[in-house]
Write a protein that holds these residues in place. Structure first.
Motif, PDB file in Angstrom:
ATOM      1  N   SER A 243       0.834  -1.209   0.000  1.00 17.15           N
ATOM      2  CA  SER A 243       0.000   0.000   0.000  1.00 17.15           C
ATOM      3  C   SER A 243       0.869   1.259   0.000  1.00 17.15           C
ATOM      4  CB  SER A 243      -0.972  -0.016   1.184  1.00 17.15           C
ATOM      5  OG  SER A 243      -0.240  -0.221   2.370  1.00 17.15           O
TER       6      SER A 243
ATOM      7  N   ASN B  43       3.686   1.411  -1.805  1.00 19.40           N
ATOM      8  CA  ASN B  43       4.337   1.496  -3.123  1.00 19.40           C
ATOM      9  C   ASN B  43       3.434   1.033  -4.266  1.00 19.40           C
ATOM     10  OD1 ASN B  43       7.330   2.044  -2.298  1.00 19.40           O
ATOM     11  ND2 ASN B  43       6.632   0.369  -0.991  1.00 19.40           N
ATOM     12  N   PRO B  44       2.196   1.530  -4.311  1.00 18.38           N
ATOM     13  CA  PRO B  44       1.294   1.001  -5.346  1.00 18.38           C
ATOM     14  C   PRO B  44       1.765   1.344  -6.754  1.00 18.38           C
ATOM     15  CG  PRO B  44       0.300   2.910  -4.261  1.00 18.38           C
ATOM     16  CD  PRO B  44       1.578   2.621  -3.527  1.00 18.38           C
ATOM     17  N   GLY B  45       2.321   2.540  -6.930  1.00 18.88           N
ATOM     18  CA  GLY B  45       2.735   2.965  -8.276  1.00 18.88           C
ATOM     19  C   GLY B  45       3.864   2.098  -8.799  1.00 18.88           C
ATOM     20  N   LEU B  46       4.874   1.913  -7.947  1.00 16.61           N
ATOM     21  CA  LEU B  46       6.056   1.128  -8.337  1.00 16.61           C
ATOM     22  C   LEU B  46       5.655  -0.292  -8.739  1.00 16.61           C
ATOM     23  CD1 LEU B  46       9.227   1.111  -8.326  1.00 16.61           C
ATOM     24  CD2 LEU B  46       9.063   0.097  -6.040  1.00 16.61           C
TER      25      LEU B  46
ATOM     26  N   GLY C 248       2.601  -1.399  -9.428  1.00 19.16           N
ATOM     27  CA  GLY C 248       1.644  -1.380 -10.537  1.00 19.16           C
ATOM     28  C   GLY C 248       2.352  -1.277 -11.882  1.00 19.16           C
ATOM     29  N   ARG C 249       3.335  -0.372 -11.963  1.00 20.79           N
ATOM     30  CA  ARG C 249       4.045  -0.187 -13.237  1.00 20.79           C
ATOM     31  C   ARG C 249       4.812  -1.459 -13.619  1.00 20.79           C
ATOM     32  NH1 ARG C 249       4.993   4.822 -11.019  1.00 20.79           N
ATOM     33  NH2 ARG C 249       7.062   4.217 -10.277  1.00 20.79           N
TER      34      ARG C 249
ATOM     35  N   SER D 290       2.469  -4.242 -14.621  1.00 21.94           N
ATOM     36  CA  SER D 290       1.849  -4.102 -15.949  1.00 21.94           C
ATOM     37  C   SER D 290       2.834  -4.512 -17.040  1.00 21.94           C
ATOM     38  CB  SER D 290       1.337  -2.679 -16.151  1.00 21.94           C
ATOM     39  OG  SER D 290       2.429  -1.795 -16.203  1.00 21.94           O
TER      40      SER D 290
END
Lengths: 263, 515
Positions: B42, B44-47, B49-50, B53
């Motif tokens: 929670s 580091n969601p961006g890290l 998530g990227r 993907s």
């Protein structure tokens, strides 16, 4: 009677040795008249089914030939003239009953005929099961469905390999009464392989009794009982006489085989 | 207990155990519990998530291309059955290529970008689909084909009306296993020199010894794999009415007599060399990194450094053998042993089996950094990783095999008052043997993959280390030699197990041999 040529079947010097070296058929010469129903009876493993498979073109003979009105089995099969019902109903589990039966017409490159399919379903007593898949049918129902499928192409040659194996005795007798009227008006040449002497007498115009392997003809009995043949006919003296002759021929075939007689 | 409670029970128990173990080892930089994992994710969601993907996209492309390739190969094999043994043999050879070494080779051939990850994902996938699909295409009862033949129709009608549909459950079973495998391939591709993705993050955090991050990434990889596995399973259920078969492992490489098998093996060797050499020439690949068979032969015979090459290779192979053999044996023994134990205690089996089936879909190799973290950089960690890689498929296969014990024979034993142990000895273990050997065969390449990953990540010894060392030094001759050696070891191991299998099954399951 449908107006089309009858297809007599001629086996000339037919023999079959399986890949494992077992000789299933001694050179055999047999003729089956067109438009008639002929039962083949004989002990287990005598080569009856092999004979049927050779006639269907599913196997190739080691020697000799099969001729269906002058054509090879493969040629008649390609014309959609042959249909076969196997010991195992071999229904496709993902298709409904109706589509299983209709598949025969697709395979034989015949136009779809939903009315005929529905009619056949009714005739084999499966009314109301049109959209049912095979898994939900009993063994006997599946075998009746397989017979309906075999009739769906209005075949000129119908090969029935113990198609009533999984059917109870009562249904078996009913089918023996109800089925021949389905193929006889079509002029279909029908070969029926069975273990049951009574069934052979009920269904056939002629009974060919085969010896233990390798099969050879022990007796060739005409059945001139009137049709239709209701189940009660099995109790008549004439019926019992023919059945007794067939049984005697079966026993004779075993006795003539030294190896089996010693057992 | 209701089914729902039972299904929820074992994952919940696992989470509790995980949290308890994390609490017990707090402060030792070993284990992050579910609470820490959630906290890190929670934060580091961006890290995540990227990276996710990128990896998902690579895995999806690999899944697609690998499966399309598998379906095309299967179609060729159906149209031309004589090439089937050769095709499955070549497929096995390619499947046995060590991903750790093929990664860098693909990198130098394809340059930067996602190409190598996608190819590795496809390579990890196609075999797990091809083998069940081939089995499925041939699995229909003879009567169905007789039906088609009765109407004078040939192979095309068989394919359209029978094989295409009857192989669907097998295809779905293959796709189900291949979804996590695609994820594994993509991550291993990212391990070996990509710029972005979960694999890249994993390597970075392993170097930093960031324990919560490592556990979080492994948890994400595991969750995605299980989700993909379950999703394809659910899609399969919706698509069909009949139950999918249990696919344990590919069928034996070739049937027939011993000279036949030798002939097939010889043909396979020639075809492999011809495709390798011919492919490189046809594509005009630079001989600096694309080594041909004669280059390697020269390096081992006439080159001045041939003796040193031999020495380095043999030493690395010896070191690898010391890890892989005990790990492989332990994985087989534990898998079969636990399956037998659980069949004696059915209540326990209800709790463990769903968990094991879910965990089987986790690409163990992607959790290698965790095993290293827990068990250290010595022999224990590497052997444990190999054992884990072999354990899950063996366990699931053996459980399935034990259930195949014929009920009537068991009834006869019971009627003589035979207890569970004697039933196990006389009926269940013999019934388990085909499944056991099937998983032992496919376990060989899996074990080699696991050991090379662990050697590269942790131990700094063995073939895995030699592969990465040669890749970083651009010593492509040595890199190709390690590829050949590892592939040969996989194939020979596989053939060895198949040889033992034939001998054992000839006694215990003769219907499975010489068909």
């Amino acid at each position: 009677m449908v107006d089309r040529p009858l297809v007599p079947i001629t086996c000339t010097g037919l023999s079959k040795i399986h890949d494992n070296g077992v000789m299933a058929l001694d050179p055999l010469d047999l003729t089956f008249e067109g438009g008639r129903t002929i039962a083949l009876i004989g002990p287990s493993g005598c080569g009856k089914s092999t004979l049927l498979r050779l006639i269907a073109g599913l196997e190739q003979p080691t020697a000799g030939r099969v001729s269906l009105a002058g054509l090879a089995p493969a040629e008649q099969a390609a014309r959609g003239a042959i249909a076969m019902a196997f010991q195992d109903p071999s229904l496709l589990p993902w298709l409904t009953l109706r589509r299983n039966i209709a598949l025969a017409r697709t395979l034989a490159r015949q136009p779809a005929d939903p009315r005929l399919v529905d009619e056949l379903i009714g005739l084999v007593g499966l009314e109301g099961f049109h959209e049912t898949r095979p898994a939900a049918l009993s063994g006997g129902m599946r075998q009746r469905a397989a017979i309906a499928r075999a009739l769906a192409t209005r075949p000129q040659v119908l090969l029935l390999d113990e198609p009533f194996g999984a059917v109870d005795e009562l249904t078996r007798r009913q089918l023996a009464r109800d089925l021949p009227p389905l193929w006889q008006p079509l002029g279909t040449t029908t070969l029926l392989v069975t273990h049951s002497v009574d069934e052979a007498v009920l269904l056939a115009d002629r009974i060919v009794v085969l010896s233990p392997r390798p099969a050879r003809v022990v007796a060739d009995l005409p059945v001139d009982l009137p049709r239709p043949r209701p189940p009660e006919m099995t109790e008549t003296p004439e019926f019992r006489r023919i059945a007794a002759q067939a049984l005697q021929a079966l026993a004779q075939g075993v006795a003539d085989n030294p190896a089996l007689a010693a057992q | 207990m209701t089914t729902l409670a039972r299904q929820a029970g074992s994952p919940f128990a696992l989470l509790m155990l995980w949290q308890l173990a994390a609490a017990a080892t707090a402060g030792r930089f070993l284990l992050a519990g579910p609470v820490e994992v959630l906290a890190w994710l929670s934060a580091n969601p961006g890290l995540v998530g990227r990276a996710l993907s990128v990896t998902l996209a690579n895995a999806a492309w690999g899944f697609l291309t690998g499966n399309v390739a598998a379906i095309l190969i299967a179609a060729v094999a159906m149209g031309w059955p004589r090439v089937l043994p050769l095709l499955t043999g070549l497929a096995l050879v390619v499947f046995c290529l060590p991903l750790i070494a093929t990664g860098p080779i693909l990198r130098v051939m394809m340059g930067p970008g996602n190409g190598p990850q996608i190819v590795l994902a496809a390579l990890a996938v196609y075999y797990t689909t091809l083998i069940p699909l081939l089995a499925g295409l041939r699995a229909a009862p003879a009567g169905w084909f007789d039906l088609v033949a009765t109407y004078g129709r040939g192979r095309l009608a068989e394919l359209v009306h029978i094989r295409a549909r009857s192989s669907l459950p097998y295809l779905l079973a293959g796709l189900q296993i291949s979804a996590p495998a695609a994820f594994l391939g993509a991550m291993v591709g990212e391990f070996t020199g990509a710029e972005r993705g979960l694999g890249v993050l994993t390597i970075r955090f392993a170097r930093d010894l960031n324990v919560p991050a490592l556990w979080s990434l492994a948890a994400v990889a595991a969750a995605i794999s299980i989700a993909a596995y379950l999703a394809i399973g659910a899609a399969g259920k919706r698509l069909q009415t009949e139950r999918p078969p249990v696919i344990l492992a590919p069928p034996r490489l070739s049937r027939g007599s011993a000279p036949d098998r030798l002939g097939h093996a010889g043909l396979l060797a020639v075809a492999t060399l011809a495709l390798w050499w011919g492919g490189m020439e046809a594509l005009g690949l630079d001989p600096f990194f694309a080594k041909r068979p004669p280059d390697l032969l020269a390096a081992l015979t006439v080159a001045p450094e041939a003796a040193a090459m031999w020495q380095a290779l043999l030493r690395a192979a010896g070191e690898t053998a010391a890890f892989v053999l005990p790990g492989y044996a332990a994985g087989l023994a534990l898998g079969a042993g636990l399956a037998m134990l659980l069949s004696l205690v059915p209540a326990l089996a209800e709790l463990v089996t769903p968990l094991a089936i879910a965990l089987r879909s986790v690409p163990i190799v992607t959790t290698a950094p965790l095993v290293v973290l827990l068990l250290g950089r010595g022999a224990a960690g590497t052997i444990a990783l190999v054992a884990l890689m072999v354990f899950f498929p063996t366990f699931v296969a053996c459980q399935h095999g034990l259930r195949q014990a014929p009920g009537q024979v068991l009834d006869i034993l019971r009627s003589y008052g035979a207890g569970p142990l004697r039933q196990m000895l006389h009926v269940r273990i013999p019934a388990m043997l085909p499944a056991f050997f099937a998983s032992a065969r496919i376990g060989v390449p899996a074990a080699i993959l696991a050991v090379t990953v662990a050697e590269w990540l942790a131990t700094g010894r063995g073939l895995g280390n030699l592969m990465t060392l040669s890749a970083s030094l651009s010593d492509y001759t040595m890199l190709w030699l390690t590829v050949v050696l590892a592939t040969l070891a996989s194939i020979l191991g596989y053939a060895g197990v198949a040889w033992a299998e034939r001998r054992v099954l000839r006694v215990f399951a003769p219907e499975q041999v010489d068909r």
